[in-house]
Design a protein around this motif. Structure first.
Motif, mmCIF file in Angstrom:
data_model
loop_
_atom_site.group_PDB
_atom_site.id
_atom_site.type_symbol
_atom_site.label_atom_id
_atom_site.label_comp_id
_atom_site.label_asym_id
_atom_site.label_seq_id
_atom_site.Cartn_x
_atom_site.Cartn_y
_atom_site.Cartn_z
ATOM 1 N N ILE A 185 0.825 -1.201 0.000
ATOM 2 C CA ILE A 185 0.000 0.000 0.000
ATOM 3 C C ILE A 185 0.863 1.256 0.000
ATOM 4 N N ILE A 186 2.125 1.131 0.413
ATOM 5 C CA ILE A 186 3.032 2.268 0.383
ATOM 6 C C ILE A 186 3.221 2.790 -1.036
ATOM 7 N N SER A 187 2.977 1.944 -2.027
ATOM 8 C CA SER A 187 3.141 2.361 -3.421
ATOM 9 C C SER A 187 2.163 3.453 -3.814
ATOM 10 N N LEU A 188 1.057 3.600 -3.079
ATOM 11 C CA LEU A 188 0.109 4.661 -3.413
ATOM 12 C C LEU A 188 0.700 6.047 -3.203
ATOM 13 N N LEU A 189 1.795 6.137 -2.461
ATOM 14 C CA LEU A 189 2.479 7.411 -2.317
ATOM 15 C C LEU A 189 3.345 7.730 -3.524
ATOM 16 N N ASP A 190 3.613 6.742 -4.359
ATOM 17 C CA ASP A 190 4.529 6.921 -5.485
ATOM 18 C C ASP A 190 3.871 6.721 -6.847
ATOM 19 N N VAL A 191 2.624 6.282 -6.862
ATOM 20 C CA VAL A 191 1.956 5.953 -8.116
ATOM 21 C C VAL A 191 0.626 6.692 -8.182
ATOM 22 N N ASN A 192 0.370 7.337 -9.313
ATOM 23 C CA ASN A 192 -0.934 7.969 -9.524
ATOM 24 C C ASN A 192 -1.258 7.914 -11.014
ATOM 25 N N ARG A 193 -1.851 6.806 -11.433
ATOM 26 C CA ARG A 193 -2.201 6.652 -12.845
ATOM 27 C C ARG A 193 -3.374 7.549 -13.199
ATOM 28 N N PRO A 194 -3.531 7.874 -14.479
ATOM 29 C CA PRO A 194 -4.604 8.790 -14.888
ATOM 30 C C PRO A 194 -5.992 8.342 -14.450
ATOM 31 N N LEU A 195 -6.236 7.025 -14.445
ATOM 32 C CA LEU A 195 -7.542 6.506 -14.036
ATOM 33 C C LEU A 195 -7.371 5.831 -12.678
ATOM 34 N N ASN A 196 -7.233 6.667 -11.658
ATOM 35 C CA ASN A 196 -6.911 6.196 -10.318
ATOM 36 C C ASN A 196 -8.187 5.847 -9.566
ATOM 37 N N LEU A 197 -8.443 4.550 -9.448
ATOM 38 C CA LEU A 197 -9.567 4.043 -8.664
ATOM 39 C C LEU A 197 -9.076 3.369 -7.382
ATOM 40 N N ALA A 198 -7.834 3.679 -6.989
ATOM 41 C CA ALA A 198 -7.257 3.083 -5.789
ATOM 42 C C ALA A 198 -7.464 3.953 -4.559
ATOM 43 N N GLU A 199 -7.604 5.251 -4.755
ATOM 44 C CA GLU A 199 -7.706 6.170 -3.623
ATOM 45 C C GLU A 199 -9.030 6.007 -2.890
ATOM 46 N N SER A 200 -8.996 6.173 -1.563
ATOM 47 C CA SER A 200 -10.208 6.024 -0.756
ATOM 48 C C SER A 200 -10.726 7.369 -0.255
ATOM 49 N N THR A 201 -10.133 8.451 -0.708
ATOM 50 C CA THR A 201 -10.557 9.773 -0.294
ATOM 51 C C THR A 201 -11.416 10.408 -1.381
ATOM 52 N N SER A 202 -12.163 11.450 -1.020
ATOM 53 C CA SER A 202 -12.797 12.269 -2.042
ATOM 54 C C SER A 202 -11.719 13.180 -2.616
ATOM 55 N N ARG A 203 -12.076 14.023 -3.576
ATOM 56 C CA ARG A 203 -11.048 14.805 -4.264
ATOM 57 C C ARG A 203 -10.274 15.662 -3.267
ATOM 58 N N ASP A 204 -9.004 15.926 -3.604
ATOM 59 C CA ASP A 204 -8.143 16.707 -2.719
ATOM 60 C C ASP A 204 -8.612 18.154 -2.635
#
Length: 413
Positions: free
Chosen positions: A47-66
């Motif tokens: 899960i630490i990879s979410l700090l380093d990866v942000n693909r254009p179609l990011n459905l991994a994040e659990s937050t609403s928009r920043d």
């Protein structure tokens, strides 16, 4: 948690993580001699990879928009921010922030300790409530630090595995079977991460009865990080903070309010002795929170209704769009509809996708600019994935779901 583009695969399963294996050792074609042994005191989790990866179609994040800094600075109450002195904050947290949190949780202000996100709260609890050899009962699947903080400080973790088939509902019989006089902490989340499923008040009251009978020295920790991320006009459940003095709750401004970069969370602690010990533990790890972060977070919490309302409308629309997609894909996908939060669990149907196809599914996601969170990160298996439906702008969610259908086509063929 998000950052620049790169390849991303699901990391080790919970079992592999507990055995201390590195992520390379879990990949096909590798052997233990080809990768170094993981030596960190905390288990490695991909899960630490979410700090380093942000693909254009990011459905991994659990937050609403920043939330943006500009949006935050536009809120009333920050007119004198330039006069803020950048000294230390109080160890328990800035009083303005603690007052705002107390209003949210409906508890006295002296019961609040601020933390750097809920993540620090998890560590402080594990470190101070438990000693090596003590037991903790943990409802899984869960946010990885909920388990790994306990393991990192030498606690014996007894996992109660909630099932996809049962909609990830709390199983009190399973929990009772794992309680003992050595239990010092019972830990769960409501809404849960990764499923978005809430725990009922009746279940919490029943759990407290069981704890009194079997584990009289234990406290109950409830992670409420997603509690205010509801849908449209749906009512927000009250915090469990004031229900019983044995309950400690944690939350932050990260998810519902979209401000994870402020790194501001909190604990509600009724027991004065435990509260004092946690405050000293915080002082010895981070001294205090950032006065800038805490000032901004206090204003955000005071003005949260105006920030949350449009986000809840967006989440309601996104959830319905996802529900329609799941209905159209029901022959290939199963899902557990969430109660709250910008997240839920989906599963690749076993009658359509064998284990080889599941592995291929994760391999092809980068080809479609897609990003998902593997269930293996949370203590599930890689057939399950967490899908975040609130992070992408509404106009891009449909494209992401269409791309997900294309990825399913590619591996089902």
């Amino acid at each position: 948690m998000s950052a620049p583009n790169s390849s991303l695969r699901p990391g080790p399963s919970a079992t592999e993580t507990l055995q201390g294996r590195s992520p390379e050792e879990t990949r096909p074609g590798s052997s233990e001699s080809e990768a170094p042994e993981w030596r960190g005191r905390f288990p490695y989790n991909e899960i630490i990879s979410l700090l380093d990866v942000n693909r254009p179609l990011n459905l991994a994040e659990s937050t609403s928009r920043d939330l943006t800094v500009g949006e935050l600075l536009d809120l009333a109450g920050l007119e004198r921010i330039r006069e803020l002195k950048l000294g230390y904050s109080r160890s328990a947290g800035a009083i303005e922030l603690r007052e705002a949190i107390a209003d949210v949780c409906k508890v006295p202000v002296e019961q609040i300790i601020t933390t750097q996100g809920t993540a620090l709260a998890l560590f402080l609890l594990a470190f101070e409530v438990c000693r090596p050899g003590d037991e903790a009962v943990l409802a899984t699947p869960c946010f990885p630090p909920s388990r790994d903080s306990l393991l990192g400080v030498g606690v014996n973790v007894r996992e109660v595995r909630l099932s996809f088939e049962n909609g990830y509902r709390l199983d009190l019989e399973q929990i009772e079977a794992n309680l003992s006089p050595q239990t010092r902490l019972v830990s769960l989340a409501s809404p849960q991460n990764p499923s978005g499923v809430q725990v009922t008040r009746a279940d919490i009251e029943g759990l407290l009865v069981l704890m009194k009978k079997h584990s009289p020295e234990a406290i109950l920790f409830i992670d409420e990080t997603y509690r205010e991320a509801t849908y449209g006009e749906q009512a927000v459940l009250d915090s469990f903070a004031a229900l019983d003095p044995r309950i400690v709750t944690g939350a932050s401004v990260s998810k519902a309010l979209g401000a994870p970069g402020l790194r501001t969370g909190w604990l509600t602690v009724a027991d004065a002795d435990l509260r004092a010990r946690l405050t000293v533990a915080k002082m010895n790890t981070v001294i205090s929170g950032s006065v800038l972060d805490e000032t901004l977070a206090a204003v955000l919490l005071r003005r949260r209704d105006g920030v949350l309302a449009p986000r809840r409308r967006l989440l309601a629309g996104a959830l319905e769009e996802l529900a329609a997609w799941c209905a159209g894909e029901h022959k290939r996908i199963e899902w557990v509809r969430p109660d709250a939060g910008a997240l839920c669990c989906l599963r690749l149907r076993s009658d359509v996708f064998d284990d080889v196809a599941v592995s291929r599914f994760w391999d092809v996601l980068p080809d479609y600019d897609l990003q998902l969170a593997s269930g293996a990160w949370f203590g599930e298996n890689s057939r399950v994935f967490r899908l975040g439906f609130g992070y992408l702008p509404p106009e891009r969610l449909g494209s992401a779901l269409s791309a997900l259908s294309s990825a399913l086509d590619a591996v089902a063929a």
